[in-house]
Design a protein around this motif. Sequence first.
Motif, PDB file in Angstrom:
ATOM      1  N   GLU A 113      11.527  57.091  49.327  1.00  0.00           N
ATOM      2  CA  GLU A 113      11.654  56.019  48.345  1.00  0.00           C
ATOM      3  C   GLU A 113      10.287  55.826  47.707  1.00  0.00           C
ATOM      4  OE1 GLU A 113      13.271  52.636  50.264  1.00  0.00           O
ATOM      5  OE2 GLU A 113      15.154  53.635  50.779  1.00  0.00           O
ATOM      6  N   ALA A 114      10.237  56.047  46.419  1.00  0.00           N
ATOM      7  CA  ALA A 114       8.957  56.106  45.721  1.00  0.00           C
ATOM      8  C   ALA A 114       8.121  54.846  45.933  1.00  0.00           C
ATOM      9  CB  ALA A 114       9.188  56.347  44.228  1.00  0.00           C
ATOM     10  N   GLU A 115       8.754  53.694  45.841  1.00  0.00           N
ATOM     11  CA  GLU A 115       7.982  52.453  45.948  1.00  0.00           C
ATOM     12  C   GLU A 115       7.359  52.318  47.333  1.00  0.00           C
ATOM     13  OE1 GLU A 115       7.206  50.579  43.355  1.00  0.00           O
ATOM     14  OE2 GLU A 115       8.266  52.157  42.293  1.00  0.00           O
ATOM     15  N   ASN A 116       8.115  52.641  48.382  1.00  0.00           N
ATOM     16  CA  ASN A 116       7.560  52.564  49.736  1.00  0.00           C
ATOM     17  C   ASN A 116       6.371  53.497  49.885  1.00  0.00           C
ATOM     18  OD1 ASN A 116       9.455  50.733  50.466  1.00  0.00           O
ATOM     19  ND2 ASN A 116      10.769  52.166  51.559  1.00  0.00           N
ATOM     20  N   TYR A 117       6.536  54.711  49.381  1.00  0.00           N
ATOM     21  CA  TYR A 117       5.489  55.715  49.521  1.00  0.00           C
ATOM     22  C   TYR A 117       4.225  55.279  48.780  1.00  0.00           C
ATOM     23  CZ  TYR A 117       3.603  60.458  49.982  1.00  0.00           C
ATOM     24  OH  TYR A 117       2.838  61.544  50.301  1.00  0.00           O
ATOM     25  N   LYS A 118       4.399  54.799  47.556  1.00  0.00           N
ATOM     26  CA  LYS A 118       3.234  54.377  46.765  1.00  0.00           C
ATOM     27  C   LYS A 118       2.552  53.171  47.388  1.00  0.00           C
ATOM     28  CE  LYS A 118       5.659  54.256  42.968  1.00  0.00           C
ATOM     29  NZ  LYS A 118       6.011  53.982  41.558  1.00  0.00           N
ATOM     30  N   PRO A 166       4.840  58.899  38.833  1.00  0.00           N
ATOM     31  CA  PRO A 166       4.853  57.443  38.633  1.00  0.00           C
ATOM     32  C   PRO A 166       3.575  56.762  39.120  1.00  0.00           C
ATOM     33  CG  PRO A 166       6.946  58.184  39.536  1.00  0.00           C
ATOM     34  CD  PRO A 166       6.018  59.344  39.613  1.00  0.00           C
ATOM     35  N   LEU A 167       2.992  57.255  40.218  1.00  0.00           N
ATOM     36  CA  LEU A 167       1.762  56.638  40.730  1.00  0.00           C
ATOM     37  C   LEU A 167       0.605  56.865  39.757  1.00  0.00           C
ATOM     38  CD1 LEU A 167       0.459  55.095  43.021  1.00  0.00           C
ATOM     39  CD2 LEU A 167       0.023  57.257  44.185  1.00  0.00           C
ATOM     40  N   ALA A 168       0.475  58.083  39.237  1.00  0.00           N
ATOM     41  CA  ALA A 168      -0.564  58.352  38.238  1.00  0.00           C
ATOM     42  C   ALA A 168      -0.345  57.498  36.995  1.00  0.00           C
ATOM     43  CB  ALA A 168      -0.556  59.838  37.868  1.00  0.00           C
ATOM     44  N   ASN A 175      -4.244  61.804  32.016  1.00  0.00           N
ATOM     45  CA  ASN A 175      -4.376  63.260  31.988  1.00  0.00           C
ATOM     46  C   ASN A 175      -3.655  63.913  33.156  1.00  0.00           C
ATOM     47  OD1 ASN A 175      -5.808  63.286  29.666  1.00  0.00           O
ATOM     48  ND2 ASN A 175      -7.742  63.975  30.539  1.00  0.00           N
ATOM     49  N   MET A 176      -3.834  63.350  34.339  1.00  0.00           N
ATOM     50  CA  MET A 176      -3.195  63.909  35.527  1.00  0.00           C
ATOM     51  C   MET A 176      -1.678  63.788  35.416  1.00  0.00           C
ATOM     52  SD  MET A 176      -5.773  62.389  38.413  1.00  0.00           S
ATOM     53  CE  MET A 176      -5.353  63.510  39.712  1.00  0.00           C
ATOM     54  N   LYS A 177      -1.235  62.636  34.971  1.00  0.00           N
ATOM     55  CA  LYS A 177       0.205  62.411  34.805  1.00  0.00           C
ATOM     56  C   LYS A 177       0.793  63.439  33.841  1.00  0.00           C
ATOM     57  CE  LYS A 177       3.389  59.028  32.706  1.00  0.00           C
ATOM     58  NZ  LYS A 177       3.604  59.580  31.371  1.00  0.00           N
TER      59      LYS A 177
END
Length: 733
Positions: A113-118, A166-168, A175-177
């Motif tokens: 789950e993206a939010e948990n990970y971030k 999403p985190l970037a 640039n990274m994104k």
Amino acid sequence: MDTKLFPHLDPEGLELVGRAYDFAEMALEGQLRGNGHPFLEHPVNVARIAHLEIGLPAECLAAVFLHEATRFNGQEDRTPVSIPAGMFGKDVMTMVEGLGKIATINPKDTRLEAENYKKLIVSYSTDPRVTVLKLADRLEIMRSLELFPKSSRERKILETLMLYIPLAHQLGLYNMKSEMEDIYFKYAEPEQYRVITNRLRATEKDRQNITAQFIEPLKAALSAEGIAYKLKARTKTAFSIWKKMQKQKVDFDGVYDVFAIRFIIDSDECTTAEVDGLAGKERERALCWKVFSYVTEKYESDTKRLRDWISNPKPNGYESLHITVKNADGAALEVQIRTKRMDDIAENGLASHWSYKGIRREQALDSWLSAVRYSLEHGTTETLSPPDYEGEDELPSLPSREVFVFTPSGELRRLPEGATVLDFAFDIHSNLGIKCTGGRVNGKAVSIREKLKTGDYVEIISGKNQKPNSDWLNFVVTSKARSKIRQKIKEAEYEKASMGKELLERRLKNWKMEFLDEDMAAFLKKRQIKTVNELYAAIGENEIDVTEVKDFILARQNGERAAREEENKRPDSISVLSDASSDDILVIDAKDVKNLEYKMSKCCNPVFGDEVFGFVTIKEGIKIHRMSCPNAARLLDMYPYRIQRIRWSDNASTSSFQTSLKIVTTQEPSAIGDIMAVVSSFRAAVRSLNVADDNRHGLQVITMKISVSGSLELDKVISQIRILRNVNQVTRL
């Protein structure tokens, strides 16, 4: 360490990074990447991204090497590596500790789950540069995807799409994104990626000409004003162009903002009189508005599309002026105005401006990190979006019509949208699907009907007594699951039918009863059963008790007896036929019996010339049987009062009769052809033919239905087939 790897470091920074490099080189000795190169290549590349592309200081580069040196502690029987206390300083060790904690996060533990990970990544990043270093690490992995096997590559692409892009985006690392999006696009839609990148190459000169034409009317005025600037044409990424093409349903030429013109002002070199008394950010803002005034003076602007992130910067530090104008050809053109400092932050994020030494906190960075944490906690990205131009802050969406789920070991599986736990089980292995009783999705017990979502970790629960049923076909969506379920259901039905048939035949034999074709047809009609196999299967499943069949047969026999008694009371009804002692003989020519209804019995298929008798039925008139019929003895013994003497007419009829032969031959390709040749040489014709191989004995059994004019012609056919070289046996059925 080659000092050319990090050209912008001062001697003190090079010395620090060199020590960390040597430490990592020793710890990682013998470890290789997928391309056979030393694993040290990975931290070197990550450190170069951090140094050359983001502008992070030496402490960050040292942290990268030390993190990789200690990351494999406790794995693969490696000797633990410890960093001597005080060797690298507190700031470096804080970042190493944060990177180490992030490395222990398994997407499986957070259920992807993206939010948990971030949230976990940011919570471990007391120094915000730790998060940036983690993204640099992922960027290096994406650049090296060809080194990984396909299954691992697909997993990393999915993780990048769900987590790191999403985190970037939220951290303002544009640039990274953008680069990670383009790499994802390259692997997810390779054909579309090639089309768009080739179009960008083909139109590059056109963009250069538009840029040159745009600046020409402004050169003199800006130079006279003492404004020092660099002009840069910013081209939209391939992924962003494709996304816009999809959203607006246009082709490449329909995307109007493929590129923008960017003014990057060097505020330190500007000699503009109006800003001489100003300093810092106030001076920068004044210079941006000054350039803005010259642009809008020369070109017609669309004020509705003005974006002012100078007066009110984004929480992530993004500052810029955006305006859309019409060039000399009347085409819309986006113009961005910012200073060097603003451009650096827009490209690389606020973390690149953390003080190199001495200052432990900056208010801007604290505000930025607080805003990131708030955003992650409250599930919003709007206030942190770093739009480089209109529409750029839209995140990539997950692939439609598919879900990506993981096995307990972390293997990635791709399934169609709407797939269930049962679909997943069949995707792993057919036998697992057949025995599936449920599953655990992200550790929670669920039924086989549970629909899966991207990122789910799925474990299958099976039972040895589980069997597929037709209800499963109502919710599975994969073709593999559907075909295997149907196959198993059919196999089970045949098995039940075989058991039922054997049970019925055994009981009937014990009862000394026969289940005639007409009785079976009536029973099927009564129970509304379509096929004989379904009847046998129902008996095998105990859905129909065999005593019910017995009772039905007895009821039929009692009904027939009652009918006979009724007929005896009214002898005129069929007197010529029902008097068993009568000497009346029914003469037939297989064509007409004075309009009396009769049929050739299918159980023995009599033909003209056979010795036959007639059996008077209740509803179907007279049925003609051969004296050699398997049912003849029973009928003659039990129903003598319904037997009609029959003889054929003296002359053969012009009609034809169908009968069946069973022929056993050796497995020779020519055998069937020889038999067909014999049949065609007489007044006979083949109506159907079936061949069954007996591989165990090297034989083949041919069941053939033929039409003949009479028994004489049939005898000729049989005698000629018997003498064929490959024929072992001929039997009339």
